[in-house]
Scaffold this motif. Structure first.
Motif, PDB file in Angstrom:
ATOM      1  N   THR A 110       0.861  -1.171   0.000  1.00  0.00           N
ATOM      2  CA  THR A 110       0.000   0.000   0.000  1.00  0.00           C
ATOM      3  C   THR A 110       0.898   1.221   0.000  1.00  0.00           C
ATOM      4  OG1 THR A 110      -1.668  -1.192   1.256  1.00  0.00           O
ATOM      5  CG2 THR A 110      -1.858   1.209   1.208  1.00  0.00           C
ATOM      6  N   CYS A 111       0.804   1.986  -1.056  1.00  0.00           N
ATOM      7  CA  CYS A 111       1.638   3.180  -1.183  1.00  0.00           C
ATOM      8  C   CYS A 111       0.893   4.391  -0.627  1.00  0.00           C
ATOM      9  CB  CYS A 111       1.992   3.420  -2.656  1.00  0.00           C
ATOM     10  SG  CYS A 111       2.939   2.072  -3.389  1.00  0.00           S
ATOM     11  N   SER A 112       1.622   5.306  -0.112  1.00  0.00           N
ATOM     12  CA  SER A 112       1.009   6.530   0.409  1.00  0.00           C
ATOM     13  C   SER A 112       0.539   7.403  -0.754  1.00  0.00           C
ATOM     14  CB  SER A 112       2.013   7.284   1.285  1.00  0.00           C
ATOM     15  OG  SER A 112       3.144   7.645   0.512  1.00  0.00           O
ATOM     16  N   ILE A 113      -0.344   8.332  -0.470  1.00  0.00           N
ATOM     17  CA  ILE A 113      -0.875   9.226  -1.503  1.00  0.00           C
ATOM     18  C   ILE A 113       0.293   9.988  -2.127  1.00  0.00           C
ATOM     19  CG2 ILE A 113      -2.315  11.266  -1.907  1.00  0.00           C
ATOM     20  CD1 ILE A 113      -4.185  10.221   0.242  1.00  0.00           C
ATOM     21  N   GLY A 114       0.282  10.057  -3.443  1.00  0.00           N
ATOM     22  CA  GLY A 114       1.353  10.719  -4.173  1.00  0.00           C
ATOM     23  C   GLY A 114       2.408   9.732  -4.662  1.00  0.00           C
ATOM     24  N   ASN A 115       2.283   8.453  -4.244  1.00  0.00           N
ATOM     25  CA  ASN A 115       3.197   7.403  -4.679  1.00  0.00           C
ATOM     26  C   ASN A 115       2.387   6.287  -5.348  1.00  0.00           C
ATOM     27  OD1 ASN A 115       5.783   8.351  -3.547  1.00  0.00           O
ATOM     28  ND2 ASN A 115       4.670   8.193  -1.612  1.00  0.00           N
ATOM     29  N   TYR A 116       3.061   5.470  -6.131  1.00  0.00           N
ATOM     30  CA  TYR A 116       2.389   4.336  -6.759  1.00  0.00           C
ATOM     31  C   TYR A 116       3.346   3.149  -6.788  1.00  0.00           C
ATOM     32  CZ  TYR A 116       5.057   5.060 -11.064  1.00  0.00           C
ATOM     33  OH  TYR A 116       6.061   5.163 -11.978  1.00  0.00           O
ATOM     34  N   LEU A 117       2.782   1.952  -6.934  1.00  0.00           N
ATOM     35  CA  LEU A 117       3.580   0.736  -6.972  1.00  0.00           C
ATOM     36  C   LEU A 117       4.154   0.545  -8.358  1.00  0.00           C
ATOM     37  CD1 LEU A 117       4.528  -1.802  -5.449  1.00  0.00           C
ATOM     38  CD2 LEU A 117       2.459  -2.939  -6.282  1.00  0.00           C
ATOM     39  N   ASN A 118       5.476   0.565  -8.467  1.00  0.00           N
ATOM     40  CA  ASN A 118       6.164   0.310  -9.723  1.00  0.00           C
ATOM     41  C   ASN A 118       6.362  -1.206  -9.814  1.00  0.00           C
ATOM     42  OD1 ASN A 118       8.170  -0.231 -11.643  1.00  0.00           O
ATOM     43  ND2 ASN A 118       9.045   1.806 -11.416  1.00  0.00           N
ATOM     44  N   ASN A 119       5.620  -1.857 -10.721  1.00  0.00           N
ATOM     45  CA  ASN A 119       5.652  -3.315 -10.816  1.00  0.00           C
ATOM     46  C   ASN A 119       6.983  -3.874 -11.285  1.00  0.00           C
ATOM     47  OD1 ASN A 119       3.068  -4.032  -9.864  1.00  0.00           O
ATOM     48  ND2 ASN A 119       2.172  -3.288 -11.760  1.00  0.00           N
ATOM     49  N   CYS A 175       4.877   9.845  -7.788  1.00  0.00           N
ATOM     50  CA  CYS A 175       4.244  10.184  -9.062  1.00  0.00           C
ATOM     51  C   CYS A 175       4.372  11.698  -9.234  1.00  0.00           C
ATOM     52  CB  CYS A 175       2.778   9.770  -9.059  1.00  0.00           C
ATOM     53  SG  CYS A 175       1.903  10.187 -10.577  1.00  0.00           S
ATOM     54  N   THR A 176       4.953  12.110 -10.335  1.00  0.00           N
ATOM     55  CA  THR A 176       5.171  13.540 -10.554  1.00  0.00           C
ATOM     56  C   THR A 176       4.046  14.172 -11.368  1.00  0.00           C
ATOM     57  OG1 THR A 176       6.502  13.041 -12.505  1.00  0.00           O
ATOM     58  CG2 THR A 176       7.671  13.295 -10.409  1.00  0.00           C
ATOM     59  N   LEU A 177       3.018  13.410 -11.651  1.00  0.00           N
ATOM     60  CA  LEU A 177       1.877  13.910 -12.411  1.00  0.00           C
ATOM     61  C   LEU A 177       1.052  14.865 -11.539  1.00  0.00           C
ATOM     62  CD1 LEU A 177       0.379  13.530 -15.154  1.00  0.00           C
ATOM     63  CD2 LEU A 177      -0.934  11.738 -14.051  1.00  0.00           C
ATOM     64  N   THR A 178       0.638  15.967 -12.116  1.00  0.00           N
ATOM     65  CA  THR A 178      -0.220  16.925 -11.398  1.00  0.00           C
ATOM     66  C   THR A 178      -1.627  16.831 -11.977  1.00  0.00           C
ATOM     67  OG1 THR A 178       1.651  18.417 -11.049  1.00  0.00           O
ATOM     68  CG2 THR A 178      -0.550  19.346 -10.782  1.00  0.00           C
ATOM     69  N   GLN A 200      -5.450  17.955 -12.574  1.00  0.00           N
ATOM     70  CA  GLN A 200      -6.100  19.258 -12.691  1.00  0.00           C
ATOM     71  C   GLN A 200      -7.612  19.110 -12.546  1.00  0.00           C
ATOM     72  OE1 GLN A 200      -4.826  21.069 -16.373  1.00  0.00           O
ATOM     73  NE2 GLN A 200      -2.669  20.781 -15.909  1.00  0.00           N
ATOM     74  N   ASN A 201      -8.280  20.216 -12.420  1.00  0.00           N
ATOM     75  CA  ASN A 201      -9.756  20.300 -12.407  1.00  0.00           C
ATOM     76  C   ASN A 201     -10.402  19.379 -11.377  1.00  0.00           C
ATOM     77  OD1 ASN A 201      -9.809  22.212 -14.555  1.00  0.00           O
ATOM     78  ND2 ASN A 201      -9.455  20.513 -15.987  1.00  0.00           N
ATOM     79  N   GLY A 202      -9.791  19.262 -10.187  1.00  0.00           N
ATOM     80  CA  GLY A 202     -10.389  18.469  -9.107  1.00  0.00           C
ATOM     81  C   GLY A 202     -10.027  16.994  -9.130  1.00  0.00           C
ATOM     82  N   GLY A 203      -9.173  16.564 -10.083  1.00  0.00           N
ATOM     83  CA  GLY A 203      -8.749  15.163 -10.116  1.00  0.00           C
ATOM     84  C   GLY A 203      -7.792  14.843  -8.973  1.00  0.00           C
ATOM     85  N   THR A 204      -7.776  13.567  -8.549  1.00  0.00           N
ATOM     86  CA  THR A 204      -6.892  13.154  -7.451  1.00  0.00           C
ATOM     87  C   THR A 204      -5.950  12.047  -7.926  1.00  0.00           C
ATOM     88  OG1 THR A 204      -8.536  11.560  -6.681  1.00  0.00           O
ATOM     89  CG2 THR A 204      -8.563  13.743  -5.654  1.00  0.00           C
ATOM     90  N   LEU A 205      -4.754  12.013  -7.336  1.00  0.00           N
ATOM     91  CA  LEU A 205      -3.771  10.981  -7.698  1.00  0.00           C
ATOM     92  C   LEU A 205      -4.257   9.602  -7.272  1.00  0.00           C
ATOM     93  CD1 LEU A 205      -0.306  12.537  -6.824  1.00  0.00           C
ATOM     94  CD2 LEU A 205      -1.102  11.805  -9.070  1.00  0.00           C
ATOM     95  N   ARG A 206      -4.002   8.627  -8.125  1.00  0.00           N
ATOM     96  CA  ARG A 206      -4.288   7.236  -7.800  1.00  0.00           C
ATOM     97  C   ARG A 206      -3.116   6.683  -6.996  1.00  0.00           C
ATOM     98  NH1 ARG A 206      -6.639   4.172 -13.002  1.00  0.00           N
ATOM     99  NH2 ARG A 206      -6.413   2.505 -11.483  1.00  0.00           N
TER     100      ARG A 206
END
Length: 174
Positions: free
Chosen positions: A126-135, A143-146, A148-154
């Motif tokens: 389980t990765c913390s918000i702002g991080n993702y599991l690199n398989n 994750c360096t993706l920003t 927009q428009n109310g979207g949230t990081l997976r």
């Protein structure tokens, strides 16, 4: 040919059991000569001893193959039954991935972040918000993706959960 009277022979050769003496007289006390002893190559035997197998001349020769990584010697020929994690004539080629090693019991011993029969799956993290599991590395990375428009990081991949009215990799399209 006197030997043609023997029944059940795979070869038309009959001898008195455990000798190299050809038949004479009645055939009732004779047996098929299916194999020859490795000690002299001419003594008739009905079956090869344990861990010996017939060569092209039907001479029983000992199998000197040593099976590795949990492989077992076959009973029908000189060869190994290899576990699913190995291959090769003596099971010496380990198929474990990602730094995994073959064990004597025929399984893979996986590094701590990998699992599966061949160490080919990431242990669920389980990765913390702002991080993702690199398989490919089985680790949480930023994750360096920003979004927009109310979207949230997976958290399962580097991507955005967009609102109902936005789309695109970073939710920039209305």
């Amino acid at each position: 040919n006197h030997c043609s009277a023997c029944t059940g022979c795979s070869q038309p050769l009959c001898y008195t059991p455990n000798t190299n003496i050809p038949p004479s007289g009645t055939f009732l006390s004779k047996t098929c000569c299916n194999y020859y002893s490795s000690s002299d190559g001419v003594t008739c035997i009905t079956a090869c001893p344990s861990s010996s197998f017939p060569d092209a001349n039907r001479t029983c020769v000992p199998c000197t193959l040593t099976c590795q990584n949990g492989g077992t010697l076959r009973t029908d020929m000189c060869g190994c039954n290899c576990p699913a994690v190995t291959t090769g004539s003596n099971c010496s080629t380990c198929l474990c991935k990602n730094g995994g090693t073959c064990t004597a019991s025929g399984t893979c011993s996986c590094p701590t972040v990998y699992s599966g029969q061949l160490c080919d799956a990431c242990i669920t993290a389980t990765c913390s918000i702002g991080n993702y599991l690199n398989n490919s590395t089985c680790s949480c990375v930023p994750c360096t993706l920003t979004c927009q428009n109310g979207g949230t990081l997976r958290t399962d991949m580097c991507g955005c959960n967009c609102t109902a009215v936005t789309t695109g990799s970073n939710c920039s399209t209305c």
